[in-house]
Design a protein around this motif. Structure first.
Motif, PDB file in Angstrom:
ATOM      1  N   PRO A 257       0.814  -1.220   0.000  1.00  0.00           N
ATOM      2  CA  PRO A 257       0.000   0.000   0.000  1.00  0.00           C
ATOM      3  C   PRO A 257       0.845   1.267   0.000  1.00  0.00           C
ATOM      4  CG  PRO A 257      -0.785  -1.552   1.669  1.00  0.00           C
ATOM      5  CD  PRO A 257       0.554  -2.056   1.185  1.00  0.00           C
ATOM      6  N   SER A 258       0.355   2.286  -0.676  1.00  0.00           N
ATOM      7  CA  SER A 258       0.937   3.619  -0.619  1.00  0.00           C
ATOM      8  C   SER A 258      -0.174   4.624  -0.823  1.00  0.00           C
ATOM      9  CB  SER A 258       2.057   3.800  -1.655  1.00  0.00           C
ATOM     10  OG  SER A 258       1.524   3.841  -2.967  1.00  0.00           O
ATOM     11  N   LEU A 259       0.146   5.886  -0.603  1.00  0.00           N
ATOM     12  CA  LEU A 259      -0.867   6.941  -0.611  1.00  0.00           C
ATOM     13  C   LEU A 259      -0.606   7.941  -1.724  1.00  0.00           C
ATOM     14  CD1 LEU A 259      -3.250   8.364   0.891  1.00  0.00           C
ATOM     15  CD2 LEU A 259      -1.521   9.498   2.303  1.00  0.00           C
ATOM     16  N   GLY A 260      -1.673   8.344  -2.403  1.00  0.00           N
ATOM     17  CA  GLY A 260      -1.609   9.426  -3.376  1.00  0.00           C
ATOM     18  C   GLY A 260      -2.624  10.493  -2.996  1.00  0.00           C
ATOM     19  N   ILE A 261      -2.208  11.765  -3.036  1.00  0.00           N
ATOM     20  CA  ILE A 261      -3.126  12.859  -2.695  1.00  0.00           C
ATOM     21  C   ILE A 261      -3.140  13.865  -3.847  1.00  0.00           C
ATOM     22  CG2 ILE A 261      -3.768  14.566  -0.954  1.00  0.00           C
ATOM     23  CD1 ILE A 261      -2.252  13.078   1.110  1.00  0.00           C
ATOM     24  N   PRO A 262      -3.900  13.566  -4.894  1.00  0.00           N
ATOM     25  CA  PRO A 262      -3.987  14.475  -6.044  1.00  0.00           C
ATOM     26  C   PRO A 262      -5.119  15.486  -5.863  1.00  0.00           C
ATOM     27  CG  PRO A 262      -5.048  12.383  -6.553  1.00  0.00           C
ATOM     28  CD  PRO A 262      -4.599  12.302  -5.113  1.00  0.00           C
ATOM     29  N   THR A 276      -2.427   2.844  -3.916  1.00  0.00           N
ATOM     30  CA  THR A 276      -3.560   1.988  -3.547  1.00  0.00           C
ATOM     31  C   THR A 276      -4.657   2.764  -2.832  1.00  0.00           C
ATOM     32  OG1 THR A 276      -2.414   1.382  -1.504  1.00  0.00           O
ATOM     33  CG2 THR A 276      -2.146  -0.094  -3.392  1.00  0.00           C
ATOM     34  N   HIS A 277      -4.292   3.867  -2.175  1.00  0.00           N
ATOM     35  CA  HIS A 277      -5.263   4.715  -1.484  1.00  0.00           C
ATOM     36  C   HIS A 277      -5.123   6.132  -2.036  1.00  0.00           C
ATOM     37  CE1 HIS A 277      -4.411   1.364   1.283  1.00  0.00           C
ATOM     38  NE2 HIS A 277      -5.648   1.507   1.682  1.00  0.00           N
ATOM     39  N   ILE A 278      -6.234   6.676  -2.542  1.00  0.00           N
ATOM     40  CA  ILE A 278      -6.198   7.977  -3.198  1.00  0.00           C
ATOM     41  C   ILE A 278      -7.139   8.945  -2.487  1.00  0.00           C
ATOM     42  CG2 ILE A 278      -6.583   9.238  -5.344  1.00  0.00           C
ATOM     43  CD1 ILE A 278      -5.916   6.692  -6.866  1.00  0.00           C
ATOM     44  N   ALA A 279      -6.564   9.995  -1.930  1.00  0.00           N
ATOM     45  CA  ALA A 279      -7.345  11.059  -1.285  1.00  0.00           C
ATOM     46  C   ALA A 279      -7.368  12.234  -2.249  1.00  0.00           C
ATOM     47  CB  ALA A 279      -6.719  11.449   0.050  1.00  0.00           C
ATOM     48  N   LYS A 280      -8.361  12.257  -3.121  1.00  0.00           N
ATOM     49  CA  LYS A 280      -8.397  13.312  -4.138  1.00  0.00           C
ATOM     50  C   LYS A 280      -9.304  14.447  -3.683  1.00  0.00           C
ATOM     51  CE  LYS A 280      -8.056  14.142  -9.028  1.00  0.00           C
ATOM     52  NZ  LYS A 280      -7.871  13.555 -10.362  1.00  0.00           N
ATOM     53  N   TYR A 281      -8.756  15.655  -3.723  1.00  0.00           N
ATOM     54  CA  TYR A 281      -9.437  16.852  -3.241  1.00  0.00           C
ATOM     55  C   TYR A 281      -9.772  17.790  -4.393  1.00  0.00           C
ATOM     56  CZ  TYR A 281      -8.052  15.830   1.616  1.00  0.00           C
ATOM     57  OH  TYR A 281      -7.894  15.261   2.852  1.00  0.00           O
ATOM     58  N   ALA A 283      -9.888  21.203  -3.406  1.00  0.00           N
ATOM     59  CA  ALA A 283      -9.097  22.353  -2.958  1.00  0.00           C
ATOM     60  C   ALA A 283      -7.617  22.000  -2.915  1.00  0.00           C
ATOM     61  CB  ALA A 283      -9.580  22.810  -1.582  1.00  0.00           C
ATOM     62  N   ASN A 284      -6.825  22.614  -3.787  1.00  0.00           N
ATOM     63  CA  ASN A 284      -5.402  22.289  -3.841  1.00  0.00           C
ATOM     64  C   ASN A 284      -4.652  22.751  -2.600  1.00  0.00           C
ATOM     65  OD1 ASN A 284      -2.948  21.376  -5.218  1.00  0.00           O
ATOM     66  ND2 ASN A 284      -2.456  23.538  -5.343  1.00  0.00           N
ATOM     67  N   ALA A 285      -5.018  23.898  -2.042  1.00  0.00           N
ATOM     68  CA  ALA A 285      -4.304  24.408  -0.874  1.00  0.00           C
ATOM     69  C   ALA A 285      -4.437  23.450   0.309  1.00  0.00           C
ATOM     70  CB  ALA A 285      -4.837  25.787  -0.492  1.00  0.00           C
ATOM     71  N   ILE A 286      -5.631  22.906   0.506  1.00  0.00           N
ATOM     72  CA  ILE A 286      -5.837  21.930   1.579  1.00  0.00           C
ATOM     73  C   ILE A 286      -5.041  20.679   1.293  1.00  0.00           C
ATOM     74  CG2 ILE A 286      -7.558  20.431   2.672  1.00  0.00           C
ATOM     75  CD1 ILE A 286      -9.601  22.652   2.243  1.00  0.00           C
ATOM     76  N   ARG A 287      -5.088  20.240   0.059  1.00  0.00           N
ATOM     77  CA  ARG A 287      -4.370  19.012  -0.340  1.00  0.00           C
ATOM     78  C   ARG A 287      -2.873  19.132  -0.099  1.00  0.00           C
ATOM     79  NH1 ARG A 287      -1.114  19.074  -5.548  1.00  0.00           N
ATOM     80  NH2 ARG A 287      -0.812  16.880  -6.050  1.00  0.00           N
ATOM     81  N   GLU A 288      -2.283  20.264  -0.470  1.00  0.00           N
ATOM     82  CA  GLU A 288      -0.845  20.462  -0.290  1.00  0.00           C
ATOM     83  C   GLU A 288      -0.471  20.438   1.188  1.00  0.00           C
ATOM     84  OE1 GLU A 288       1.548  20.607  -2.354  1.00  0.00           O
ATOM     85  OE2 GLU A 288       0.913  21.420  -4.284  1.00  0.00           O
ATOM     86  N   ALA A 289      -1.250  21.157   2.008  1.00  0.00           N
ATOM     87  CA  ALA A 289      -0.944  21.228   3.437  1.00  0.00           C
ATOM     88  C   ALA A 289      -1.060  19.867   4.101  1.00  0.00           C
ATOM     89  CB  ALA A 289      -1.874  22.237   4.112  1.00  0.00           C
ATOM     90  N   ILE A 290      -2.085  19.121   3.738  1.00  0.00           N
ATOM     91  CA  ILE A 290      -2.294  17.799   4.334  1.00  0.00           C
ATOM     92  C   ILE A 290      -1.180  16.846   3.929  1.00  0.00           C
ATOM     93  CG2 ILE A 290      -3.772  15.746   4.229  1.00  0.00           C
ATOM     94  CD1 ILE A 290      -6.162  17.707   4.133  1.00  0.00           C
TER      95      ILE A 290
END
Length: 376
Positions: A257-262, A276-281, A283-290
């Motif tokens: 498993p690994s994480l992607g936050i696009p 394997t786990h995708i947290a797609k947002y 709001a880019n600013a929130i995504r970058e900070a997280i």
């Protein structure tokens, strides 16, 4: 930063996250739903249970009920946020995305018919950002993704250090830059760390791919790199690019498993198939900070341009002002790139001088050296 932001529920609420948890509460004889938050549950067939409990103070987000139950719950003091049928996604979803879900669509259809593309197309319609219903749906969605990300990092990925791998989205499969990023992901995963990336193409795809296939023998790993290189990039065809990756995943199921936050803010960059786990947002600013906040084991910055530079100095700002106990390693790979082409390293050194972060920034030449740096 909590991944769900300031909207995280208070400790006095109860997250009812599945039908199993709902049924267990009913079986235990609970008689009140005060403080319950039920999200995206299909509660059809549970009418008798719902009618038999005090509904005052319960909140239902995007749930489905038998006919007449919604009115009864409202009359008895529950707050019900309805399903939003006008948007191509579930704003109340209770889990992260998988690549298979984002690329779902009619068999053999082009990328434009996938869920990911349809959501991006919805997000850029003229006037969409000024519509109250669209703004609300996107905000609810991002909060739900943050909630699901919190749950993932507490459970499945909990207890393991997470290291970010940042780098350019233009690195093409089969090139030294792509292979370098893949080796970085492989080495990190084999060392027991969780790999986190921005979830897109290029170096991000390579790092997620390296992590996913980290348990393969060396020869099989390089064979997969060769197979991917048959379609070097997502232009001109995202469909061909994604299908090549899907074929590798299907050949090697059950990878690490690994994480992607696009983000759909950069919707022209498709999500990669190896996270394997995708947290797609939205709001880019929130995504970058997280993304930066989650990388408690530090961040490796491979060669990139504007986006990677933004991430370097956003991370540097947090280290600059952070307590000494919270400072995380920053490792820039490639002195030619970071001292001459985009001279971030001299500025980073000047910024760190005399600060606690000074001994937590590194400039190295290889990903093997980068792994040593984040291990210190």
């Amino acid at each position: 930063m909590n991944a769900a932001g300031s909207l995280s529920p208070s400790p006095r609420t109860l997250e009812v996250e599945s039908l199993d948890s709902f049924d267990r509460l009913v079986k235990a004889g609970v008689r009140t739903m005060h403080g319950w938050h039920a999200q995206s549950l299909d509660l059809r067939g549970r009418t008798a249970s719902l009618q038999g409990m005090d509904a005052q103070g319960a909140i239902f987000l995007g749930c489905t009920f038998d006919d007449g139950v919604e009115e009864s719950l409202r009359d008895r003091g529950a707050l019900i946020f309805p399903r939003l049928e006008s948007v191509p996604f579930n704003p109340y979803r209770g889990q992260l995305y998988s690549p298979q879900e984002l690329y779902s669509g009619p068999p053999g259809a082009p990328y434009e018919a996938t869920l990911d593309a349809r959501i991006y197309h919805w997000s850029i319609r003229p006037g969409q950002r000024h519509r109250l219903d669209a703004t609300l749906a996107a905000a609810l969605h991002d909060h739900s993704i943050g909630d699901a990300l919190d749950e993932l990092t507490r459970s499945e990925l909990g207890g393991r250090s997470m290291v970010g791998v940042m780098g350019g989205h233009t690195a093409r499969r089969g090139t030294p830059a792509f292979i370098e990023a893949a080796v970085a992901g492989r080495l990190l995963a084999r060392s027991g760390r969780v790999v986190a990336t921005g979830g897109g193409p290029g170096a991000m795809e390579a790092a997620n791919m390296g992590a996913y296939l980290s348990e393969l023998p060396e020869a099989d790993f390089h064979a997969a790199l060769t197979q991917l290189a048959a379609v070097p990039g997502f232009r001109p065809s995202v469909s061909a690019w994604a299908r090549t990756a899907a074929a590798v995943v299907e050949r090697h199921p059950g990878g690490t498993p690994s994480l992607g936050i696009p983000t759909w803010f950069y919707g022209h960059e498709p999500p990669n198939y190896f996270a394997t786990h995708i947290a797609k947002y939205f709001a880019n600013a929130i995504r970058e900070a997280i993304l930066l906040e989650l990388c408690d084991g530090g961040v490796i910055f491979l060669p990139g341009s504007a986006g990677t530079l933004q991430e370097i100095f956003q991370d540097a700002c947090e280290n600059y002002y952070g307590a000494s106990e919270t400072i995380r390693p920053m490792v820039l790979v490639g002195s030619e790139h970071w001292k001459r082409r985009y001279p971030a390293w001299p500025l980073l050194q000047s910024l760190a001088a005399g600060k606690s972060m000074a001994d937590r920034i590194f400039l190295v030449e290889t990903v093997e050296e980068a792994l040593d740096a984040v291990s210190r």
